[in-house]
Design a protein around this motif. Structure first.
Motif, mmCIF file in Angstrom:
data_model
loop_
_atom_site.group_PDB
_atom_site.id
_atom_site.type_symbol
_atom_site.label_atom_id
_atom_site.label_comp_id
_atom_site.label_asym_id
_atom_site.label_seq_id
_atom_site.Cartn_x
_atom_site.Cartn_y
_atom_site.Cartn_z
ATOM 1 N N GLN A 67 4.695 5.993 -6.461
ATOM 2 C CA GLN A 67 4.183 5.126 -8.018
ATOM 3 C C GLN A 67 5.100 4.312 -9.118
ATOM 4 N N PHE A 88 0.876 -0.781 0.436
ATOM 5 C CA PHE A 88 -0.391 -0.066 0.026
ATOM 6 C C PHE A 88 0.750 1.186 0.061
ATOM 7 N N SER A 89 2.087 0.875 0.863
ATOM 8 C CA SER A 89 2.664 2.577 0.928
ATOM 9 C C SER A 89 3.567 2.839 -0.234
ATOM 10 N N HIS A 141 2.334 1.466 -3.317
ATOM 11 C CA HIS A 141 1.717 1.972 -4.270
ATOM 12 C C HIS A 141 1.155 3.706 -4.042
ATOM 13 N N ALA A 142 1.071 3.795 -2.516
ATOM 14 C CA ALA A 142 0.409 5.404 -2.308
ATOM 15 C C ALA A 142 1.572 6.503 -3.145
ATOM 16 N N PHE A 143 3.045 5.933 -2.103
ATOM 17 C CA PHE A 143 3.186 7.040 -1.837
ATOM 18 C C PHE A 143 5.011 7.163 -3.393
#
Lengths: 207, 209
Positions: free
Chosen positions: B92, B85-86, B88-90
């Motif tokens: 990319q 998640f991390s 993917h979020a920060f």
């Protein structure tokens, strides 16, 4: 004896349940924390990608949001509904970006985005996903070579049907020897995409 | 202190996961088409290993032996998902480059192996360092292998560094040969096996001296 077993089993089960609950709680809280950054960065990546197909200074709407959904059609090769992005300036549709699937790549499908303006000229083509051989068939990616820019400004009026092929087959398009199946697939799918845009011009370009 | 030193020596050399234990070959072989890919997945794996070792060790006495493996997998899977998640979020672009391989860290045997054989029996501090150094040892092998494959396959080093450090870093990419057409075998999966075999041979050679 039976009671001892039951006690042991239930304490193990309870331990497992507690661990699962803690893990689920951690996961769901992280999901909520990262959800909006993930959406944002996905949208940003998409916008950057779409801007490679249609230059950002040509339109003034939110391209990522302004879409029409299109049911499966053989000309686009899509198996599910796909979104067609519409670029507008002063509320006039000036170009569309169509996702196209070439089913006959060297190893599987090649998905591309094709940008077409209202004169049915290609503004740009970019490969989204492919499984072509690394180092050989992957020159279709813009990061690897400029080949994909061959499509820029081409249209059905300018090039007759027979010329939509690699030079080896008597067409107008360059290719790298040893990897002709890949460009053939993309040329074919792009050609069909232009046909689709021509047939559906009214639907695509009416604001 | 000397204990941590011993753990580091095990991770980087004596018990190196990549060339001695031969665990975690799935990413070793699949991702190492370039140096940056190898290094990034290696570092992600090292983080997962350090954190999972450190979180299993303090609660090891509360985990019933019968269900320890499911609990370990649960903990590792949750940590990997959080890291996924991390990224993917920060970060990319890195997410795009590593794609499917981040979730696959869950199935990487080396993570479970270290939790089971080390963290379940040792104190938290040394477990943390064991995970960290084993992970970094693997990262080292992934980076070397990725470097070799990239050098022979494409004639470059550090390609894709702009995915991590931003577009301005793309001039850090080293091109060794002006007009190199690439050596396909090195990029394809067999090249990974051959490269890994060479690394193992090299290690054994140094060892027997």
């Amino acid at each position: 004896m039976f009671k001892d077993h039951l006690k042991k089993i239930s304490s193990t089960a309870i331990a497992m349940i507690i661990f699962s609950l803690v893990a689920s709680a951690a996961l769901s809280s992280f999901y909520f924390i990262t959800k909006s950054p993930i959406d944002e960065s996905d949208a940003k990546a998409k916008r950057i990608f779409l801007n490679q197909v249609i230059p950002a200074d040509l339109y003034d709407n939110n391209l990522v949001k302004d879409t029409i959904s299109v049911e499966p059609t053989p000309l686009l090769g899509n198996k599910r509904n796909i979104d067609i992005y519409r670029a507008k300036k002063n509320n006039q549709v000036i170009a569309v970006i169509i996702e196209t699937v070439a089913p006959d790549g060297y190893s599987g499908e090649i998905k591309t985005l094709v940008g077409i303006d209202q004169e049915e000229k290609i503004l740009g083509v970019r490969v989204i996903t492919h499984k072509e051989t690394p180092g050989l068939g992957d020159y279709i990616e813009i990061d690897k070579s400029q080949w994909i820019k061959n499509f820029d400004l081409k249209s059905l009026d300018k090039i007759s049907e027979k010329k939509w092929a690699v030079k080896k087959d008597g067409g107008d398009f360059d290719y790298i020897s040893g990897a002709t199946i890949t460009p053939r697939a993309i040329i074919k799918s792009t050609y069909k995409c232009l046909l689709y845009a021509k047939e559906n011009k009214k639907r695509l370009f009416t604001s | 202190m000397s204990e941590i030193k011993k753990i580091a020596l095990d991770g980087f050399w004596k018990q190196n996961p990549g060339v001695v234990q031969l665990l975690g070959l799935c990413p070793t072989l699949a991702v190492t088409t370039s140096m940056i890919n190898g290094l990034s997945l290696g570092i992600a794996t090292a983080i997962v290993m350090a954190v999972s070792n450190a979180s299993v060790s303090p609660i090891r006495k509360f985990i019933p032996t019968e269900i320890r493996v499911p609990v370990f997998i649960l903990i590792i899977a949750s940590l990997v998902t959080i890291i996924d998640f991390s990224i993917h979020a920060f970060i990319q672009p890195l997410y795009k480059a590593l794609g499917i391989f981040i979730p696959l860290i869950v199935t990487n045997c080396i993570v479970l192996a270290r939790v089971e054989s080390f963290a379940a029996k040792n104190e938290t501090t040394s477990s943390f360092f064991d995970g960290l150094f084993m992970g970094l040892g693997l990262a080292m092998v992934l980076t070397l292998l990725g470097g070799f494959r990239e050098l022979f396959g494409k004639g470059t080093l550090l390609s894709g560094i702009d995915l991590i450090l931003g577009p301005s870093a793309s001039n850090l990419v080293i091109h060794f040969f002006g007009d190199y057409h690439g050596f396909l075998l090195a990029i394809l999966p067999p090249g990974a096996f051959i490269g890994l075999a060479c690394l193992i041979a090299l290690k054994n050679r140094i060892e027997t001296r």
